[in-house]
Motif scaffolding. Structure first.
Motif, short mmCIF file in Angstrom:
data_model
loop_
_atom_site.label_atom_id
_atom_site.label_comp_id
_atom_site.label_asym_id
_atom_site.label_seq_id
_atom_site.Cartn_x
_atom_site.Cartn_y
_atom_site.Cartn_z
N ARG A 235 -6.21 3.77 0.53
CA ARG A 235 -5.18 3.03 0.44
C ARG A 235 -4.39 3.60 0.89
NH1 ARG A 235 -9.40 2.91 3.24
NH2 ARG A 235 -9.98 0.97 4.73
N GLU A 236 -3.01 4.01 1.12
CA GLU A 236 -2.15 4.30 1.00
C GLU A 236 -0.78 4.22 1.38
OE1 GLU A 236 -0.50 8.24 -0.26
OE2 GLU A 236 -2.02 9.03 1.42
N PRO A 237 1.01 3.93 1.13
CA PRO A 237 1.54 3.54 2.17
C PRO A 237 2.19 4.10 2.77
CG PRO A 237 2.07 3.28 0.04
CD PRO A 237 0.92 3.45 0.22
N ALA A 238 2.33 3.95 4.77
CA ALA A 238 2.48 5.31 5.68
C ALA A 238 3.47 6.10 4.62
CB ALA A 238 2.96 5.10 6.47
N VAL A 239 3.74 7.71 5.30
CA VAL A 239 4.99 8.07 4.82
C VAL A 239 5.61 8.33 6.02
CG1 VAL A 239 5.57 10.66 3.91
CG2 VAL A 239 3.23 9.33 3.25
N GLY A 240 7.19 8.39 5.68
CA GLY A 240 8.56 8.53 6.87
C GLY A 240 8.19 9.43 7.13
N THR A 241 10.19 9.92 7.36
CA THR A 241 10.33 11.55 7.07
C THR A 241 9.88 12.61 6.10
OG1 THR A 241 12.15 11.01 8.12
CG2 THR A 241 11.47 13.13 7.73
N ARG A 242 9.23 13.37 6.61
CA ARG A 242 8.84 14.35 4.71
C ARG A 242 9.37 15.51 4.61
NH1 ARG A 242 3.21 13.00 4.31
NH2 ARG A 242 1.92 12.63 6.24
N PRO A 243 10.04 14.98 3.65
CA PRO A 243 11.18 16.36 2.99
C PRO A 243 10.26 18.00 2.65
CG PRO A 243 10.14 15.68 1.00
CD PRO A 243 9.37 14.32 2.30
N MET B 79 1.36 -6.17 -0.66
CA MET B 79 0.15 -5.79 -0.90
C MET B 79 0.27 -5.23 0.45
SD MET B 79 -1.06 -4.34 -3.18
CE MET B 79 -2.21 -3.45 -2.80
N SER B 80 0.76 -5.49 1.80
CA SER B 80 0.05 -5.58 3.02
C SER B 80 -0.03 -3.92 3.69
CB SER B 80 0.77 -5.95 3.49
OG SER B 80 2.52 -5.25 4.04
N GLU B 81 0.73 -3.05 2.60
CA GLU B 81 1.05 -1.43 2.91
C GLU B 81 -0.91 -0.83 2.16
OE1 GLU B 81 3.11 -2.84 0.93
OE2 GLU B 81 2.65 -1.79 -1.07
N ILE B 82 -1.40 -1.36 1.03
CA ILE B 82 -2.53 -0.94 0.52
C ILE B 82 -3.73 -1.00 1.36
CG2 ILE B 82 -3.70 -0.28 -1.26
CD1 ILE B 82 -0.99 0.52 -1.07
N VAL B 83 -4.12 -2.97 1.58
CA VAL B 83 -4.75 -3.15 1.75
C VAL B 83 -4.65 -3.66 3.19
CG1 VAL B 83 -7.12 -5.54 1.51
CG2 VAL B 83 -5.19 -4.33 -0.97
N THR B 84 -5.77 -3.29 4.06
CA THR B 84 -5.58 -3.26 5.44
C THR B 84 -5.08 -4.85 6.00
OG1 THR B 84 -7.69 -3.31 5.50
CG2 THR B 84 -7.04 -1.07 6.13
N ALA C 115 -20.59 11.42 -4.62
CA ALA C 115 -20.17 9.24 -4.62
C ALA C 115 -19.19 9.41 -4.88
CB ALA C 115 -20.92 9.25 -6.32
N VAL C 116 -17.54 9.96 -5.25
CA VAL C 116 -16.59 9.58 -5.06
C VAL C 116 -16.64 10.25 -3.92
CG1 VAL C 116 -14.27 10.10 -5.76
CG2 VAL C 116 -16.00 9.62 -7.17
N ALA C 117 -16.86 10.99 -3.00
CA ALA C 117 -16.25 11.30 -1.63
C ALA C 117 -16.73 10.60 -0.54
CB ALA C 117 -16.68 13.20 -2.02
N VAL C 118 -18.11 10.05 -0.54
CA VAL C 118 -18.08 9.34 0.10
C VAL C 118 -18.26 8.46 0.00
CG1 VAL C 118 -20.47 8.40 0.26
CG2 VAL C 118 -21.14 10.55 -0.07
N VAL C 119 -17.00 7.34 -1.03
CA VAL C 119 -16.81 6.04 -0.93
C VAL C 119 -15.66 6.15 -1.04
CG1 VAL C 119 -16.79 3.78 -2.38
CG2 VAL C 119 -19.13 5.79 -2.47
N ALA C 120 -14.83 7.07 -1.78
CA ALA C 120 -13.74 7.08 -1.45
C ALA C 120 -12.32 6.67 -0.40
CB ALA C 120 -12.87 8.36 -1.69
N PRO C 121 -13.30 7.63 0.93
CA PRO C 121 -12.29 7.23 2.63
C PRO C 121 -12.15 5.97 2.89
CG PRO C 121 -14.32 9.61 2.50
CD PRO C 121 -14.33 8.62 1.00
N PHE C 122 -13.02 5.70 2.42
CA PHE C 122 -13.72 3.80 3.36
C PHE C 122 -12.70 2.96 2.17
CE2 PHE C 122 -17.07 6.21 4.43
CZ PHE C 122 -17.30 6.05 5.70
N VAL C 123 -12.17 2.87 1.02
CA VAL C 123 -11.42 2.20 0.32
C VAL C 123 -10.03 2.69 -0.55
CG1 VAL C 123 -13.81 1.76 -0.44
CG2 VAL C 123 -12.29 3.30 -2.15
#
Length: 482
Positions: free
Chosen positions: A208-216, A1-6, A198-206
């Motif tokens: 998270r997603e894993p870091a993306v490596g090389t993008r195909p 979960m470390s890649e999801i929660v800061t 409501a979703v657009a205001v809250v979503a950016p702060f809550v």
């Protein structure tokens, strides 16, 4: 979960792993799940919220009767047609980013729909809502599957999502009737605006997603081909409900869809970085899992349609009353979504699919003998409630099965396939059952409805048998990249 929660400190991180093993959510996960569930529930409501209001909209905006279908069709075409494309886009360019873009588009298109004063602006608004659905639904689902490793926590998250999405489809019919009768059909759009903000205001702060490596690179030829194929398929199926299965507007697009699918497979076999990795489709849990999902959604959403006709045309209830009666089914779906993770945890996703579809078939079959007396109302309530519980157990089972063993960088594609099977199932079921109810048994409506409901039960049972024979789940929770 470390890649999801800061970056949590060591002790809370260990506690987090223990809670996930038990299927519990951390506080941060609960907030993120609330945002994702609210978005998906709203989009599910949009599938059905305008159905009851169509005559009123046609009168106010000047739609021809034959043109009213496009209020529903334009949404369904875009929601189903673009979902696989955007599922892969989520993997390549970011699920959170795509989720946010989709939410903003949902708010803007809903505002345009609520303010529309003519048919064309309303249709354009519905197209916008459909594209927003194709963006948000797979992005939200893949955020959930990457937020939790395979196990109780993921099953619980997918159970909640499945429950609310299925309940949203039923809620839409009830809410649409209430808003149209009490206020205005325009509030079916304006509610989306409030939720999107409501979703657009809250979503950016809550979120998270894993870091993306090389993008195909994005497989543009494959993306265009599969999108055109899905649009043609859904258009042909939808047209069958209005013009019949022998009409050129039905079989022509379906034939074109089959040709485009063959072209798509050839493209995927030749490009270096395909949109859909062939080895991914060869996994039995993905192919057969999504087959189960398509038929689970197709049978039960079409049953709602058949029962709506039965309650109104045979038993004589009003549209609003019929919607409220079917609200019992919505309660059943919510309960099924809560029970499903426990069933999966104690047995397996395959067992959940098979047992859910068998119980659904058993609950549906007696409805094929329903008569024209209102004494049938209580049996209808009980059976649809049980069927709703069972159907959601099967739906959560197929979602878990169809995303099991898929690496993180392909979860958007896997959830795009899940969403596609769901939306094509919804689009396919009603026209097929409508044709059976009105075209096969030629006398009165009741025998046609009885025949169609019997076929519906047989399809659920047949699907359960096929899944029991051919679905195989991955032996490990983590598999190598496809």
């Amino acid at each position: 979960m470390s890649e999801i929660v800061t970056s949590p400190p060591p002790v809370p991180a260990a506690a987090s792993k223990v809670s996930m093993a038990a299927g519990e959510f951390t506080t941060a996960q609960k907030v993120a799940m609330a945002v994702l569930l609210m978005a998906n529930f709203t989009l599910a409501v949009d599938f059905s919220i305008l159905n009851v209001a169509l005559p009123r909209i046609g009168t106010e905006l000047g739609f021809a009767t034959s043109g009213l279908q496009w209020i529903v069709t334009s949404f369904a075409l875009c929601a189903a047609g673009f979902t696989l494309f955007f599922g892969r886009v989520a993997d390549l360019f970011g699920r959170k980013r795509l989720f946010m873009i989709g939410i903003v588009l949902l708010g803007l298109s809903s505002l345009a729909g609520g303010l529309a004063t003519a048919p064309l602006p309303l249709i354009i608004a519905r197209v916008g809502q459909g594209i927003a659905t194709a963006m948000v639904t797979p992005a939200a689902l893949s955020l959930m599957t990457t937020m939790f490793p395979e196990g109780p926590a993921r099953s619980r998250a997918l159970g909640l999502n499945g429950a609310l999405m299925a309940a949203g489809f039923t809620t839409g019919a009830v809410l649409g009737g209430l808003l149209t009768g009490a206020v205005s059909w325009r509030w079916a759009f304006f509610i989306n605006v409030i939720i999107a903000v409501a979703v657009a205001v809250v979503a950016p702060f809550v979120l998270r997603e894993p870091a993306v490596g090389t993008r195909p690179k994005l497989d543009v030829p494959g993306a265009v081909t599969i999108t055109l194929m899905l649009v043609a398929l859904v258009f042909g199926i939808d047209n069958a409900g209005h013009a019949g299965w022998t009409h050129p507007g039905t079989w022509g697009p379906i034939l074109a869809a089959l040709i485009l699918f063959a072209v798509f497979l050839k493209i995927e076999g030749r490009v270096a970085e395909p949109l859909v990795t062939p080895s991914l489709l060869k996994r039995r849990n993905i192919g057969w899992g999504n087959t189960a999902g398509l038929l689970a959604f197709g049978t039960f959403t079409s049953l709602v349609f058949l029962l709506t006709l039965y309650l109104q045309e045979i038993l004589g209830y009003s549209a609003i009353t019929a919607g409220l009666i079917l609200g019992v089914l919505g309660v059943g779906t919510v309960l099924g979504g809560l029970i499903a993770p426990k069933v999966i945890g104690r047995t397996s996703a395959k067992t959940a699919i098979v047992s859910g579809l068998i119980v659904q078939a058993v609950a549906t079959l007696p409805l094929a003998f329903a008569g024209d007396s209102r004494a049938w109302l209580i049996p209808v309530l009980i059976l649809t409630f049980l069927g709703g519980v069972a159907n959601l157990i099967a739906i959560v089972g197929y979602t878990v099965a169809s995303t099991a063993g898929v690496p993180s960088d392909k979860q958007g594609l896997a959830t795009g396939l899940v969403t596609m099977s769901q939306q094509v199932g919804i689009a396919l079921g009603t026209p097929v059952m409508s044709a059976l109810a009105t075209g096969v048994v030629a006398t009165t409506l009741l025998p046609g409805l009885q025949f169609a409901i019997g076929i519906n039960a047989a399809l659920a049972l047949g699907t359960a048998i096929l899944i029991s024979l051919f679905l195989h789940l991955p032996k490990t929770r983590a598999m190598a990249d496809a």
